[in-house]
Design an enzyme around this catalytic site. Structure first.
Site, PDB file in Angstrom:
ATOM      1  N   CYS A 139      31.509  10.937  -9.651  1.00  0.00           N
ATOM      2  CA  CYS A 139      32.274  12.079 -10.155  1.00  0.00           C
ATOM      3  C   CYS A 139      33.244  11.551 -11.195  1.00  0.00           C
ATOM      4  O   CYS A 139      34.054  10.668 -10.892  1.00  0.00           O
ATOM      5  CB  CYS A 139      33.025  12.758  -9.009  1.00  0.00           C
ATOM      6  N   CYS A 197      30.236  14.565 -17.360  1.00  0.00           N
ATOM      7  CA  CYS A 197      30.367  15.105 -16.006  1.00  0.00           C
ATOM      8  C   CYS A 197      29.025  14.883 -15.327  1.00  0.00           C
ATOM      9  O   CYS A 197      27.970  15.171 -15.915  1.00  0.00           O
ATOM     10  CB  CYS A 197      30.717  16.589 -16.042  1.00  0.00           C
TER      11      CYS A 197
END
Length: 261
Positions: free
Chosen positions: A70, A177
């Site tokens: 992440c 992302c």
């Protein structure tokens, strides 16, 4: 061998699939907390709190390493995660692939969440690793959430909006992302100008998976027998892969291998 991965949601799937391809015999622990999404708009303290809870749930399964799959958690919580878990469990963060994207020459775009776009963290990476390349930061509001829930119309809208902000001369796009890697080909199609060479996409999954193996001294063995297990934790509780995960090739790969055991 057991490798744990953590994320707010299913953005961990690309890196988990990369680990599975490198070591089909590795047990995987996937820990997430989609009820707390999105993490991007939260304060750094809130992100750290949620990341620590997700990481500790994974750590309870005694993995050999933990991948923070992440970008947001890596930006805000990596020092706290390492302080809590290392040296017992090596913690590997995720960094946008700006350096290899810039090395190819030409114009580069970084697609990222609105919270990351323009942040001091990302600006520092551009300064340190873009090597003078022309870089455009492209915010992608709503894209991670749409990917998380396999919302096809939402994905199309978010990609189209981000593509409209991406210069036509861009030759490389950094996927800032981890969720975005699940729709990489749709992003490529949206930014590909007619009649020009293919735009190169730069994700982090393969590099992060390889780094995790290096940290624990394990060599890639893609031909190993696929006999490893898969543990899914959602909010710290045992669960099955979410239905939305199976909308993506990476999720189906993990599900297929686990079902074949």
């Amino acid at each position: 061998m057991k490798i744990a991965l953590m994320d707010s949601g299913i953005g961990l799937l690309p890196t988990a699939a990369a680990v599975r391809r490198l070591r089909p015999d590795a047990d995987l622990v996937l820990s997430s907390d989609p009820d707390s999404m999105p993490w991007g708009p939260r304060t750094p303290a809130e992100i750290t709190e949620h990341a620590l809870a997700v990481a500790r749930a994974a750590a309870a399964h005694r993995p050999d390493a933990l991948i923070v799959a992440c970008n947001t958690a890596s930006v805000h919580a990596l020092p706290a995660l390492r302080a809590a878990l290392e040296p017992g469990i090596p913690v590997i963060g995720t960094v946008p692939a700006i350096k290899p994207a810039a090395a190819g020459g030409g114009s580069v775009a970084i697609w990222a969440t609105p919270a990351t776009t323009g942040s001091p963290y990302q600006r520092d990476l551009i300064r340190d690793f873009a090597d003078g390349a022309a870089v455009t930061e492209v915010p992608c509001p709503g894209l991670a959430d749409a990917v998380q829930w396999a919302d096809e119309e939402g994905i199309d809208r978010a990609i189209a909006a981000a593509a409209a902000l991406t210069p036509r001369d861009v030759r490389a796009v950094v996927l800032g992302c981890t969720h975005y890697e699940l729709v990489a080909e749709r992003i490529r199609a949206a930014v590909q100008p007619h009649g020009l060479p293919p735009v190169v996409l730069h994700g982090s999954a393969d590099a992060v998976a390889a780094q995790a193996l290096r940290r624990i001294g394990a060599a890639p063995a893609p031909a190993a027998a696929p006999v490893a297990g898969l543990t899914v934790l959602i909010g710290g509780r045992d669960a099955a892969l979410p239905g939305a995960a199976l909308a993506y090739a990476e999720g189906r790969l993990l599900d297929t291998v686990d079902a074949a055991r």
